[in-house]
Scaffold this active site. Structure first.
Site, mmCIF file in Angstrom:
data_model
loop_
_atom_site.group_PDB
_atom_site.id
_atom_site.type_symbol
_atom_site.label_atom_id
_atom_site.label_comp_id
_atom_site.label_asym_id
_atom_site.label_seq_id
_atom_site.Cartn_x
_atom_site.Cartn_y
_atom_site.Cartn_z
ATOM 1 N N GLY A 158 40.844 38.079 41.329
ATOM 2 C CA GLY A 158 39.503 38.145 41.898
ATOM 3 C C GLY A 158 38.539 38.854 40.953
ATOM 4 N N VAL A 207 40.546 36.401 35.153
ATOM 5 C CA VAL A 207 40.044 37.367 36.120
ATOM 6 C C VAL A 207 38.590 36.996 36.392
ATOM 7 C CG1 VAL A 207 39.276 39.783 36.365
ATOM 8 C CG2 VAL A 207 41.616 39.284 35.648
ATOM 9 N N CYS A 208 38.154 37.175 37.632
ATOM 10 C CA CYS A 208 36.734 37.021 37.965
ATOM 11 C C CYS A 208 36.292 35.589 37.638
ATOM 12 C CB CYS A 208 35.973 38.084 37.193
ATOM 13 S SG CYS A 208 34.360 38.589 37.807
ATOM 14 N N GLY A 209 35.081 35.400 37.158
ATOM 15 C CA GLY A 209 34.574 34.067 36.857
ATOM 16 C C GLY A 209 35.283 33.354 35.728
#
Lengths: 233, 233
Positions: free
Chosen positions: A153, A103-105
């Site tokens: 994202g 998720v995310c970075g």
């Protein structure tokens, strides 16, 4: 409803992770899966908002064969993406895991470990342009599925991501009951969750808080490329 | 963007809290507010999914005058709602806090402390019928605002709740930038977040996991009523 053998997920902890990147999918997984929080040692790890978490296992003791390998993002993601112990652990477990996820970075850390080379993936909106530096191809979508790579994202995308992964592993019924338990029928009070809806002024304010992380990640990508790390993955 | 004096929020920890009830609003608050995780002692506290958290302060040392008092729900909510040390702490800080707030079953704990008597409030969908036992009036809504009481629905409602509280305290611009940082543009993969959309079969399955908590809370309400606790609040 629950499979007799619960799927095993290992979720990476590291100093400076974003707590909600981890906790949103953890909430989806915890009822039906065997969850491990993994780091180098079992010493406490501080998230980027200051909240402290305890690893439940170490790189050495983590189950060898995982159903899901998961990596969250965070303000501390660049040092961890440059850490060879971390990259070796991820490359090892990722080579055999049924799903390799983030998720995310967290996708940039997977990328640093060579696990997204040639895959479509996503990341936090502020970091998607960095994905190509790690050999991944950015794809639009709140949750991007490419073969056995599933990337979400930014931050709150972990809820949508968690339910998608749960449905893949245990079926839609388990995912839907989990959605109901979590009362996930969102009603954001504003429409400012993406750069497009927030507009350029708010986006510039938000980007100011994340710009340094991107610069750090680009430096990590260059360092790893110089070393040849991850090319073979 | 950030006020020079950051608003102070105290978030109650207790054994058996639901991690995401706490972490969703914490993610909204952490960037712009002074957050305290408060329990009787600073010993580690285990959430209902097994993840351990560390209180940052105690009932005794917690700031006396809070901008926000916040209580999460959890599988362990009934014992804490029957604990007089907890109720005294909540009644004391709640009497002076600018906002008295909760997510999920946390509203029932606020109610046990006498803080929702005569107020409209909400809770996790499976527990809304218990609110009246604590003198509150159930109101529909993902986030219910009645004067300075702000209560959110189940678990993931904490995201919507957190942004509503942030906007009240620091304005819409701060809340919108936070929404963008959290990339909160939800896309649930299924439409099963409420009993209405999930349908009766899945709702019965989900309720089976929560029914015992409601029975426990009703017993707590009867015990507190017999003692006269909270009537004066």
């Amino acid at each position: 409803m629950i499979a007799t053998t619960r799927p095993k997920v290992a979720m990476l902890l590291y100093p400076g992770l974003t707590l909600l990147d981890l906790v949103a999918p953890h909430a989806a997984f915890a009822g039906a899966m065997e969850t491990h929080l993994v780091w180098k040692t079992t010493d406490p790890v501080q998230s980027d908002s200051g909240v402290v978490l305890h690893p439940t296992t170490t790189f050495e003791d983590c189950p060898a064969d995982l159903d899901v390998l998961f990596v969250p993002g965070g303000m501390g993601q660049a040092p961890v993406a440059a850490d060879e112990d971390v990259l070796k652990f991820l490359a090892d477990r990722g080579a055999r895991a049924q799903y390799v996820t983030s998720v995310c970075g967290g996708s940039l850390i997977l990328g640093a470990a060579g696990l997204l080379r040639g895959y479509r993936a996503t990341s936090h909106w502020s970091g998607v342009e960095v994905l190509a530096r790690f050999g991944a191809e950015y794809a639009e979508g709140r949750v991007v599925v490419d073969r056995n790579r599933i990337t979400g994202g930014g931050v709150t995308a972990g809820l949508d991501f968690g339910l998608v992964v749960l449905a893949q592993l245990l079926g839609e019924e388990v995912a839907k009951v989990t959605q109901l338990m979590l009362e996930y029928a969102p009603e954001p009070p504003f429409d400012a969750g993406t750069p497009e809806t927030a507009g350029p002024e708010l986006t510039a304010m938000a980007r100011a808080g994340n710009g340094q992380v991107n610069d750090e990640m680009i430096a990590v990508a260059e360092e790893l490329a110089a070393k040849g790390w991850g090319r073979a993955a």
